[in-house]
Write a protein that holds these residues in place. Structure first.
Motif, PDB file in Angstrom:
ATOM      1  N   SER B  46       0.815  -1.226   0.000  1.00  0.00           N
ATOM      2  CA  SER B  46       0.000   0.000   0.000  1.00  0.00           C
ATOM      3  C   SER B  46       0.845   1.271   0.000  1.00  0.00           C
ATOM      4  O   SER B  46       1.854   1.340   0.711  1.00  0.00           O
ATOM      5  CB  SER B  46      -0.883   0.053   1.257  1.00  0.00           C
ATOM      6  OG  SER B  46      -1.731  -1.048   1.345  1.00  0.00           O
ATOM      7  N   THR B  48       1.246   4.745   1.552  1.00  0.00           N
ATOM      8  CA  THR B  48       0.810   5.258   2.846  1.00  0.00           C
ATOM      9  C   THR B  48       1.801   6.320   3.314  1.00  0.00           C
ATOM     10  O   THR B  48       2.668   6.727   2.548  1.00  0.00           O
ATOM     11  CB  THR B  48       0.683   4.090   3.865  1.00  0.00           C
ATOM     12  OG1 THR B  48       0.043   4.557   5.050  1.00  0.00           O
ATOM     13  CG2 THR B  48       2.050   3.500   4.226  1.00  0.00           C
ATOM     14  N   ASP B 110      -3.409   3.410   1.248  1.00  0.00           N
ATOM     15  CA  ASP B 110      -3.688   2.290   2.173  1.00  0.00           C
ATOM     16  C   ASP B 110      -4.614   1.263   1.508  1.00  0.00           C
ATOM     17  O   ASP B 110      -5.438   0.629   2.167  1.00  0.00           O
ATOM     18  CB  ASP B 110      -4.349   2.790   3.480  1.00  0.00           C
ATOM     19  CG  ASP B 110      -3.444   3.742   4.262  1.00  0.00           C
ATOM     20  OD1 ASP B 110      -2.226   3.765   4.000  1.00  0.00           O
ATOM     21  OD2 ASP B 110      -3.964   4.457   5.138  1.00  0.00           O
ATOM     22  N   LYS B 112      -3.929  -1.551  -0.432  1.00  0.00           N
ATOM     23  CA  LYS B 112      -3.500  -2.938  -0.702  1.00  0.00           C
ATOM     24  C   LYS B 112      -3.625  -3.242  -2.189  1.00  0.00           C
ATOM     25  O   LYS B 112      -4.049  -4.311  -2.603  1.00  0.00           O
ATOM     26  CB  LYS B 112      -4.318  -3.921   0.142  1.00  0.00           C
ATOM     27  CG  LYS B 112      -4.075  -3.666   1.618  1.00  0.00           C
ATOM     28  CD  LYS B 112      -4.979  -4.409   2.535  1.00  0.00           C
ATOM     29  CE  LYS B 112      -4.649  -4.074   3.971  1.00  0.00           C
ATOM     30  NZ  LYS B 112      -4.813  -2.645   4.311  1.00  0.00           N
TER      31      LYS B 112
END
Lengths: 206, 120
Positions: B46, B48, B110, B112
Motif C-alpha cells: 500500500s 501510505t 492504504d 492494498k
C-alpha cells in the motif's frame, strides 16, 4: 414456558451487566493511558489498551479481529499495515513530553524502551529506524531518568543501547561524534547502571 | 486499479521501476546490505505515510508498505539521501522526488493495491 422466559431475561441482564463492567474497565484503564489511549481509533481495536497492543504484538497474541480487512474475495485477512499504524500511534504518544516538567514520564520511557526490545525481536525496520533517531534525543534530554529506568529493565539493556549506538551515522548524521559521546557519558552509564548492565550497554557501542 | 513495483537489486545499488496504466517511473534504489529482505513477490502492498518521519516539507513521509516479509516487519519503500544505505534498517530507499511521484500516482492510499516484486 415461564422458566424459559425467566432464563432469557436473566441472560439478557447478565449480558448487560458484562457490557457495563467491560465499559467500566475500559474507562478505568483509560485514566492510566490518556495519551496512549486507542479509544478514538477504529472500532476493531478500540477496546484494547496500549499495553495490550504492545504485549500482544510482541507475543503474537493479537487476535485477527482487531486488525483485519476484507479482501476482494470477501475473505477476512490480518491487516499488518493497520497493526503497524496502531503501534506507531502508541510510539508517538510515548514521545510527547508531559507538563509541568515538560519531560517524559517513567512510564513513557519504559514504553519507548519496550519498543526498542520489540523492534529488535521482531526485526521491525521502521521502528528500528525511528528509534535510531529518537532514542538518543530522549537520552540527551533526560540522561539520569533514562539510565535509572533502563537499569530496572536488564533484559532491555542490549536492544536500547544498540539503538543509542545506531544514532551514530544514521541518515548520514553524527558520523564522528561517538568517541566524544562515550567520553562524556561513560561515567554516567557506570554511575546509574549496575556494573553488569553498564558493561552490557557499553559493549553495544563497540 | 492495481500497480506494480519491481526492485532489481545489484551488489550495492538496484533499479526500482513503478508501473501503472499510464505511468512508468524508474529510479536507483538502495538498502542496508546486512538487512536485506528476501527476494520474492509481495502482494497487497500500500501507498501510505510514516507518521513519525517527515519529508523535506515537514509533512509525514510518503512510503509504500510491504506486508508479510519473512523475518521482518515494518518494511517500507521510503525516501533517503546520500548515503542512502544509512537510511535503512531493512527498508528500501529511493530519492524523495521519486517516492513522492509514486505515492501520488497510487490511488487509493492504504489500498492494498500494489504488488512489489523484489529480485537479486
Amino acid at each position: 414456558m415461564r422458566n424459559t422466559l425467566i432464563k432469557r431475561k436473566l441472560s439478557q441482564a447478565l449480558i448487560i451487566a458484562l457490557v457495563v463492567l467491560l465499559n467500566a474497565c475500559a474507562l478505568h484503564s483509560g485514566k492510566h493511558h490518556d495519551k496512549e489511549s486507542l479509544a478514538n481509533s477504529s472500532p476493531q481495536y478500540s477496546q484494547l489498551t496500549s499495553h495490550q497492543v504492545l504485549l500482544g504484538s510482541l507475543l503474537g497474541t493479537i487476535d485477527i479481529k482487531h486488525f483485519f480487512y476484507t479482501d476482494q474475495h470477501g475473505v477476512k485477512k490480518y491487516d499488518e499495515l493497520r497493526h503497524f499504524k496502531a503501534l506507531e500511534k502508541i510510539y508517538i504518544a510515548s514521545l510527547e513530553k508531559q507538563p509541568p516538567l515538560n519531560h517524559l514520564t517513567e512510564k513513557q520511557l519504559k514504553t519507548l524502551m519496550f519498543f526498542s526490545f520489540y523492534a529488535t525481536e521482531k526485526n521491525s525496520a521502521a521502528f528500528l529506524e525511528y528509534l535510531a533517531a529518537d532514542l538518543m534525543t530522549v537520552y540527551n534530554s533526560q540522561p539520569v531518568d533514562f539510565l535509572q529506568t533502563l537499569n530496572q529493565l536488564p533484559f532491555m539493556i542490549k536492544s536500547n543501547c544498540n539503538r543509542l549506538n545506531a544514532n551514530f551515522g544514521f541518515e548520514g548524521k553524527n558520523l564522528d561524534t561517538k568517541p566524544s559521546f562515550l567520553t562524556n557519558n561513560k561515567a554516567k552509564f557506570q554511575q546509574y547502571l549496575s556494573s553488569a548492565n553498564a558493561s552490557t550497554c557499553l559493549d553495544a557501542f563497540k | 486499479m492495481t500497480y506494480k513495483i519491481t526492485v532489481k537489486r545489484g551488489k550495492k545499488e538496484g533499479v526500482l521501476t513503478f508501473k501503472s496504466a499510464d505511468k512508468t517511473i524508474t529510479t536507483p534504489c538502495y538498502w542496508n546490505a546486512s538487512k536485506k529482505i528476501p527476494a520474492r513477490t509481495y502482494t497487497e502492498c500500500s501507498a501510505t505515510t510514516m507518521a513519525r518521519k517527515k519529508n523535506s516539507k515537514g509533512k509525514p513521509r510518503e512510503a509504500v508498505f510491504i506486508p508479510n516479509v519473512p523475518g521482518f516487519s515494518g518494511i517500507f519503500i521510503h525516501l533517503g539521501k546520500v548515503p542512502y544505505e544509512k537510511w535503512s534498517d531493512g527498508c528500501i530507499v529511493i530519492p524523495e522526488s521519486k517516492i513522492i511521484e509514486i505515492y501520488k500516482a497510487i490511488d487509493p492510499k492504504d489500498g492494498k493495491n500494489v504488488t512489489v516484486a523484489v529480485t537479486g
